[in-house]
Each structure stands twice: as structure tokens, then as C-alpha cells.
Design a protein around this motif. Structure first.
Motif, PDB file in Angstrom:
ATOM      1  N   ARG A  40      27.704  67.804  46.859  1.00 46.49           N
ATOM      2  CA  ARG A  40      28.281  69.110  47.161  1.00 46.49           C
ATOM      3  C   ARG A  40      27.647  70.225  46.344  1.00 46.49           C
ATOM      4  O   ARG A  40      27.452  71.344  46.831  1.00 46.49           O
ATOM      5  N   LYS A  43      24.373  70.885  47.696  1.00 43.18           N
ATOM      6  CA  LYS A  43      24.507  71.079  49.145  1.00 43.18           C
ATOM      7  C   LYS A  43      23.447  70.285  49.913  1.00 43.18           C
ATOM      8  O   LYS A  43      22.747  70.802  50.791  1.00 43.18           O
ATOM      9  N   THR A  44      23.348  69.006  49.530  1.00 40.91           N
ATOM     10  CA  THR A  44      22.421  68.106  50.217  1.00 40.91           C
ATOM     11  C   THR A  44      23.174  66.842  50.634  1.00 40.91           C
ATOM     12  O   THR A  44      24.247  66.536  50.101  1.00 40.91           O
TER      13      THR A  44
END
Length: 517
Positions: A40, A43-44
Motif C-alpha cells: 500500500r 502503491k504496487t
């Protein structure tokens, strides 16, 4: 803090991967995803994909039956049918137990099972063979029709047709195939929408399958059809099977994973089993590459510009100079004997049914003679007292058995008005027992003199399905020849060449310009 939806974060999602070359896309993978790993903060998301073999490695096989004198490919085909049973319906297996009108039974050149259907056209006349299906098959929820067709001489074939009929001869779906045939086994994976319609057929009521062959005018030709199935596109992987070279004396898969059983069966005859980039499952016997001309010539050359790494292993741990093969094939005994005895004296209340599971030390055929139904007095007795005293109540006991290769379920019912004790319970049958051990040893004394015995004590090979002494000795010698000297091996790291297939012959050009195959 608001919650994030996680319904879409699931494992086992089907996936394909392709590489683009100009206007063309080359599929390089088909398989399933593992559980996505979401980061998170960055953001991958990372998703690891695995091919069909991973699914097979996690699939535990059901009870199955003990099979005798079964060819390796037929055994593996049956395993896959157990695994994917929910994803296909057999329209025609073309095996010898099916009743056909027209054509002849082919029992030498087939794909799966013990037979195929051979249809011969003479003088350019249309020839047919058909099989009635009862009860009618509902194929409405399956997307494709798969089958194999072997062609004697494609230049003499006008067409072959597969016809699926709702009303014999008047309402049917039909697929005609002509110019795409080759002089080998042709594998077809056809959308149902590609079939033409005559009359008013319905996919939920197929009552007959008809095979049609027509030679070109004035010629004679035959085609062999096998394994006609309706399959699910997502769940059912296509298969391409070579003919196995070994007959396994006794085979059973109860309790093991699918991939374990396939691996053991393949190792017993030196065969290969793999999933290709399209998810298709292949079985190839050990002679496959030697018998097919396309694998006898190089299809790619590696030189220093096309490599990322080159290594000549020189570690002693890479050496194998002694191999020991241990053979203990099983054989079904000819005379029935005791195969299990219950070690307890259970009490069974009036009108009660008690379920008892018998675990067999040796697998048995799941036939009436392979596992004999218990006989009163001989195999079981019952009394009103635990020590065998009191009143004999054996005639008040009834036993129903369910047979598996290495286990038996016994449902024992007390039909008496009072509690009884089961003072004797045993089973008789014809188990498949291991034969006396045969040991085969191959070694290279020169290599042992240089590197010592590698590995210490020799490389041990044990395989429950290995039963051919000649092949065991040949295989042991082959391993020694390949690995007795690490200097004969090359580990090559190459730049991506996705078009290469397993078994393709390549050349390597070293810095001196010498070619090594």
C-alpha cells in the motif's frame, strides 16, 4: 479509516502472457495467479503466476482403482481425467468397450485409452462410423469440442467430418475439415459456434456422434478418430500424448497428488511431462526427440553476442559416477489370502450400523475376487459377550463393503434386538505384493579414481513403477555417461528467445568459432 474492497484479491485467477514482435504477439505463458501481494505504501502489487503443473501438484487424487498391465500414457491419461472430471464430458472415448456401427477398432495407434475408431474411404466414396449416445448428452454449458484425428495421407483426403446429432440423420451440428490436415495426429480444439447446423439441433440433447471420411476421387485413405470431448475453455487443459513405452505391472494412485503419480510414472520409463506456453499438457516418451526429424536439426545459434552468461561447471558435486537402481515391482497374487484383521472388539447397539475403515498394507484389485466380501463365521463372528462367550449372534450381522485400492469401507449392521460384540472381523483378497528386490549397479571406475565415489555410496534410484531390468540398466549407464565428468557440461545463459521449445536443438559457437550442439 475506510475499508478497501478485497473481493478481487483472490488466488487462482487464470492468466496469459504474450510478447509483442512488431504486429505479432507470441504467447509465452498460460497459468494461474497466486494471492496478490499488495504494497500500500508504494502503491504496487506483485502477482506470481504458476503454470498447470502447480495445480496438479496440489491436487490430491481420489480413491481410484488398482490397475494391472497398464501402459504409462494410459495411466497418466486416467489421472488427468480424475483431476479435470468437472471440466469435460466424453462424447466418445473410441475405446474397445464402446459399441460402434461402421469403421474398425484401432488398438495400436491411439491417443488415450485402449483404442480408437478407424474409418476408411475407398475409391473416393464417403465412409461413416457412428455411435449412439444414451442417455442424451447435455453439452450446452461447455464451449469447445476437442478430438484427435490421425491421417494416413493428407493429400488423398477430401474432408473429414464430425457430426453431433439431436435427431439421427436429420437434426445435427457438423464440422468439416479439409486442407488443414497433416500426416500425423491432428489435434482439434473447436468452438461450438464453428459447427454448421442442419435442421433444428440442440446442444442439450446429443444422441449420436457420426464420423465421416471422404478420399479424393479415385483414392483410398483412412483416418483414425480418438477422444471426442466437449470441454470447458478455462478449466480443461488440452493434451497431446505420445505412446508410452512401458507397461506398469501394478499401478494405483490413491492418496497421492496428481503430479507425484505422473512424475513417478514418467521416471519409470524416462518420459517427459510438461505444460507448454499455451497451457497444453504433453506426454513424450524417451524416444520422442530421436524419432521426430524436426528435433534433429538446429533451430537457433547462440554466440557471445546472444549470451548473458557461460559456465563450465567444475564442482565435484556436479559429478555422478555411480548409480544404484533398486527394482521391487508388484504382482497380484493368484490365491486369496488374509489382507486385513481388525484389532478391536467393538460393541454394536441394536439396529445400529457401525462404519469401520480397513487400511491395506498392500493394494488390491477392486473386484469381487480382489477384495472378497466378508463371509459369516469365516471372516466375522458376533457374540453377546466381548470375550466371545454368551450367545452366537453372527447370523444377526450384515456387512456391506466399498472397495478402494488400498482401503476398504465396511458398514457393519446389527440386526438383533440387543447389543452384540464383533469378536472377529477380517478381509481376504489377492494383494499386489512387492517382488524380491533386484539391484542394478553402474559405475565409471576412471571417474571414481579422479573424483572419488560421487555421490558417496552411489546415486540411489527407487521407483515403484520401474519394472524393466534392461531399461533400468540402460538408464543407470546413461546417467553415469552424462555426469561422470563435469567438464562435458555447459550452463548457458541466453537473451530472451521465447520461440524456443522444450527439446529444440541449438548450437553454441564458442570464442574460437567452434560449434557445439
Amino acid at each position: 479509516m475506510p475499508t478497501e474492497p478485497t473481493d478481487y484479491l483472490l488466488p487462482g485467477r487464470p492468466a496469459k502472457a504474450s510478447v509483442g514482435f512488431g504486429d505479432e504477439y507470441l504467447q509465452i505463458f498460460k497459468g494461474y495467479s497466486e494471492m496478490p501481494m499488495v504494497e500500500r505504501q508504494s502503491k504496487t502489487v506483485k502477482i506470481h503466476f504458476l503454470d498447470e503443473l502447480e495445480f496438479l501438484s496440489n491436487y490430491k487424487l481420489s480413491g481410484g482403482t488398482l490397475q494391472t498391465d497398464i501402459r504409462t500414457d494410459r495411466y497418466i491419461w486416467g489421472i488427468l481425467d480424475d483431476v479435470y472430471a468437472d471440466y469435460f464430458k466424453v462424447i466418445a472415448s473410441c475405446d474397445t468397450d464402446e459399441s460402434w456401427t461402421g469403421g474398425t477398432s484401432e488398438t495400436i495407434n491411439q491417443r488415450g485409452g485402449d483404442g480408437a475408431r478407424k474409418v476408411s474411404s475407398t475409391n473416393g466414396e464417403e465412409a461413416t462410423a457412428y455411435k449412439t449416445i444414451s442417455p442424451a448428452l447435455d453439452l450446452s454449458n461447455l464451449e469447445y469440442i476437442d478430438f484427435f484425428c490421425y491421417v494416413d495421407d493428407a493429400s488423398k483426403v477430401d474432408y473429414v467430418k464430425v457430426r453431433l446429432e439431436t435427431t439421427a440423420g436429420s437434426d445435427y451440428y457438423e464440422k468439416s475439415i479439409g486442407g488443414d490436415l497433416e500426416n500425423v495426429w491432428n489435434e482439434f480444439h473447436l468452438l461450438k459456434s464453428s459447427f454448421s447446423e442442419t435442421g433444428s439441433p440442440n446442444w442439450n440433447s446429443i444422441v449420436r456422434v457420426t464420423l465421416i471420411v471422404k478420399a479424393t476421387t479415385g483414392n483410398n485413405v483412412y483416418c483414425i478418430f480418438d477422444e471426442i470431448r466437449a470441454v470447458d475453455e478455462i478449466g480443461y487443459p488440452q493434451r497431446y500424448f505420445d505412446i508410452g513405452l512401458q507397461t506398469i505391472p501394478v499401478a494405483w494412485w490413491a492418496g497421492n497428488t496428481a503430479l507425484y503419480e505422473i512424475k513417478v510414472a514418467c521416471e519409470s520409463e524416462g518420459a517427459r511431462f510438461y505444460a507448454d506456453e499455451k497451457g497444453k499438457l504433453h506426454f513424450e516418451n524417451r524416444q520422442y526427440y530421436n524419432l521426430h526429424d524436426e528435433y534433429k536439426k538446429s533451430v537457433w545459434e547462440f554466440n557471445f553476442d546472444r549470451m548473458t552468461d557461460l559456465e563450465y561447471p567444475n564442482r565435484e558435486t556436479d559429478v555422478i559416477n555411480k548409480v544404484i537402481v533398486k527394482l521391487k515391482p508388484r504382482r497380484v497374487v493368484s490365491t486369496a489370502e488374509e489382507i486385513w484383521r481388525y484389532g478391536f472388539v467393538p460393541d454394536i447397539a441394536a439396529s445400529e450400523t457401525k462404519t469401520i475403515w480397513a487400511s491395506l498394507n498392500d493394494p488390491c484389485p477392486t473386484t469381487d475376487s480382489g477384495i472378497i466380501a466378508p463371509a459369516a463365521t469365516t471372516d466375522y463372528t458376533a457374540n453377546t459377550q466381548e470375550n466371545g462367550g454368551g450367545t452366537d449372534k453372527t447370523d444377526k450381522i450384515s456387512i456391506t463393503i466399498t472397495r478402494f485400492a488400498n482401503a476398504v469401507k465396511l458398514d457393519v449392521k446389527n440386526n438383533d434386538a440387543g447389543t452384540v460384540y464383533l469378536t472377529l472381523l477380517k478381509l481376504r483378497g489377492t494383494p499386489a505384493k512387492e517382488s524380491d528386490e533386484i539391484i542394478i549397479t553402474e559405475q565409471d571406475d576412471t571417474s571414481i579414481g579422479i573424483y572419488g565415489e560421487r555421490p558417496a555410496g552411489g546415486m540411489a534410484i527407487e521407483n515403484k513403477y520401474l519394472a524393466d531390468e534392461y531399461y533400468a540398466q540402460t538408464r543407470a549407464q546413461q546417467i553415469v555417461d552424462w555426469y561422470k565428468d563435469p567438464r562435458t557440461m555447459i550452463v548457458l545463459g541466453g537473451r530472451s528467445v521465447p520461440q524456443l521449445q522444450l527439446g529444440d536443438m541449438i548450437f553454441f559457437k564458442n570464442k574460437n568459432g567452434d560449434k557445439i550442439r
